[in-house]
Design a protein around this motif. Sequence first.
Motif, short mmCIF file in Angstrom:
data_model
loop_
_atom_site.label_atom_id
_atom_site.label_comp_id
_atom_site.label_asym_id
_atom_site.label_seq_id
_atom_site.Cartn_x
_atom_site.Cartn_y
_atom_site.Cartn_z
N ARG A 113 0.81 -1.22 0.00
CA ARG A 113 0.00 0.00 0.00
C ARG A 113 0.85 1.27 0.00
N ALA A 114 1.20 1.72 -1.18
CA ALA A 114 1.95 2.97 -1.34
C ALA A 114 1.47 3.67 -2.61
N ALA A 115 1.25 4.96 -2.52
CA ALA A 115 0.81 5.75 -3.67
C ALA A 115 1.20 7.20 -3.43
N TYR A 116 1.13 7.99 -4.50
CA TYR A 116 1.40 9.42 -4.35
C TYR A 116 0.52 10.21 -5.30
N LEU A 117 0.38 11.46 -5.01
CA LEU A 117 -0.29 12.37 -5.94
C LEU A 117 0.59 13.57 -6.20
N VAL A 118 0.32 14.23 -7.33
CA VAL A 118 1.06 15.41 -7.76
C VAL A 118 0.06 16.55 -7.88
N ALA A 119 0.39 17.68 -7.26
CA ALA A 119 -0.47 18.86 -7.33
C ALA A 119 0.41 20.09 -7.20
N GLU A 120 -0.15 21.24 -7.59
CA GLU A 120 0.65 22.46 -7.41
C GLU A 120 0.95 22.63 -5.92
N PRO A 121 2.03 23.31 -5.56
CA PRO A 121 2.55 23.27 -4.19
C PRO A 121 1.54 23.59 -3.09
N SER A 122 0.68 24.58 -3.25
CA SER A 122 -0.23 24.91 -2.16
C SER A 122 -1.27 23.80 -1.95
N THR A 123 -1.74 23.20 -3.04
CA THR A 123 -2.69 22.10 -2.91
C THR A 123 -2.04 20.90 -2.25
N ALA A 124 -0.82 20.57 -2.68
CA ALA A 124 -0.10 19.44 -2.09
C ALA A 124 0.20 19.70 -0.62
N ALA A 125 0.57 20.94 -0.28
CA ALA A 125 0.88 21.27 1.11
C ALA A 125 -0.34 21.11 2.00
N GLU A 126 -1.50 21.53 1.51
CA GLU A 126 -2.73 21.40 2.30
C GLU A 126 -3.07 19.93 2.53
N LEU A 127 -2.87 19.09 1.52
CA LEU A 127 -3.12 17.67 1.71
C LEU A 127 -2.12 17.06 2.69
N ARG A 128 -0.88 17.49 2.63
CA ARG A 128 0.11 16.98 3.59
C ARG A 128 -0.26 17.39 5.01
N ARG A 129 -0.79 18.61 5.18
CA ARG A 129 -1.19 19.06 6.52
C ARG A 129 -2.33 18.20 7.07
#
Length: 604
Positions: A432-448
């Motif tokens: 179970r490993a996956a990733y997504l790619v998004a512009e930095p602010s969107t990716a940062a919000e998901l990481r938070r």
Amino acid sequence: MGRDLQVRVATPEDFEWIHELRHRVYAAELGQHPPDPAGRLRDGLDDGGNVYLVAARGPARIGFVSLTPPWSGRYALDKYLTRDELPLLTDEDPFEVRILTVEPRWRATAAAPLLMYAALRWTAARGGRRVVAMGRAELLDMYLAVGLRPVGRTVHSGAVTFEVLTGEVIELTRRARERYGAALERLRSAVDWRLDMSFAPRPDGCEHGGASFTAIGTDFRTLHRREQVVAADVLDAWFPPAPGVRAALAEDPAWAARTSPPSGAEGLLAEIATARSLPMETLAVGAGSSDLIFRAFGQWLTPGSRVLLTDPCYGEYAHVTERVIGCRVDRFRLRREDGWRIDPDRLSAAVGSGRYDLVVVVNPNNPTGRHAPAAELRSAIAAAPAGTRWWIDEAYLGYVDPAESLAELAATDPRVVVCTSLSKMYALSGLRAAYLVAEPSTAAELRRRTPPWPVGLPAQLAAVAALRDPEHYRDRWRRTHELRRQLATALAGLDEDLAVEESVANFLTVTLPPDGPSAAELVAECRRHDVYLRDLSPLSPRYQGRTVRIAVRDTAENARIVAAWGAALEALRSGSGSGSGSRTGSASRVETPAVAAVAAVGSV
């Protein structure tokens, strides 16, 4: 009711009784039709349109209900209303449920509720999302109680007035389980259920593959069964992970099991960034793509959101948007006659209205196996309104060409997110490993919004090692195409009436002819040989209950798939097959609240 009550699809021998009972009820009793000297009332849709479900007690038939699926191309309601007057017949692909009819002496029993429930389950098992019906006006309260609602159209047929009614399969199923759950459980253990779907839906309402693990044993006490079962119902890789992956997992498994991983998967993020030439700040990781789907959609969408999904599409997207969040979901229909291709112009026209908060495109698509060129998707996205977000699922892109990825676009365009699973292409489904790619602010919000330690240490070790050995996987992907072609050729050779469609990824689909067994019956029969395949019927009415998806396995297991398919076809055509209906024992007389009302004869 007696101990031998059963529910089944009508056989040719049933139709003389069906036509005779229809005449007694709708001509003689209700005056809806003029009497026929022969005492028979036939239906113009019986020739290739209707499906009848019959309730019988031993040799005595006691009631039936008729369904007209959308692929018949016509409905009984077409006799009374134009498609402009009733656009849901065109826009919603409904299943028409009609002429619920019970012999007079059985109207005070559970025969009618059982037939109504059977019609609902048959519809759901063929991917139906909406039903439409004509209900007698004097019984409107009964229809409202079971979850149907008027659409504002009334029709007249002979001496009878009908309200046109509709309902969503999800809601009707929920209401049936909530209101009549106890009675349905009694029926479940009492009725000889001979339909090709289970009596009850999955508890979460989402159809997945993976039934093969039930044969191995989900309590893990009989794992030796994995050597006997061909698990072609899930799209796990047929090949092992790269040697470096196996070495990383074997080096110190006790340490990997007891040790907390890097809390933010920093090393895995860095490896993905290097392998994909992407800025690390555009990435977020999860424990498989489903983890990312639930997390991202839960953040972005509300019950007021509107979403566009392709149809057919990976079932998790409909489950999350419709059943978990409660969004309004529309379908962008893909057509077999078009090769399941996404027409970019038609997609742009659908999205151009600006009404969609999110558009989901699985590319390559699962389950159709088709790939939309990146240039075509880029054009459609560029032409779309600024407020529409795009989610591009690239779980199987490695089987096409990593250069076709839209990850670079997603890293800069705030409207686009690309999600990629490492499970299927890198033989890491169990980790179970996956990733997504998004512009930095969107990716940062998901990481938070991601909890610490989102990916376990063994999974991080394995994923990093896999990304460091691209040549191993390129070789395995090339071999997958060869194995798929060989499997397709062997299956097509079994029967010229089978429609075998190769995908661009690690699976293919086989469609059975209309006059043959259903996909569910074929899948159930193959399980007698420990070969597990995926019935695609619940995913979409596009499949008409006749299409099976098969994951590519190695040479030996592919040979077992072909042998099991051939044996299953022979058994089903000879009448010796088991089918998939669960025959769950004898039946007893079961009364329910409102049985007298629900059992009243009506054109439902």
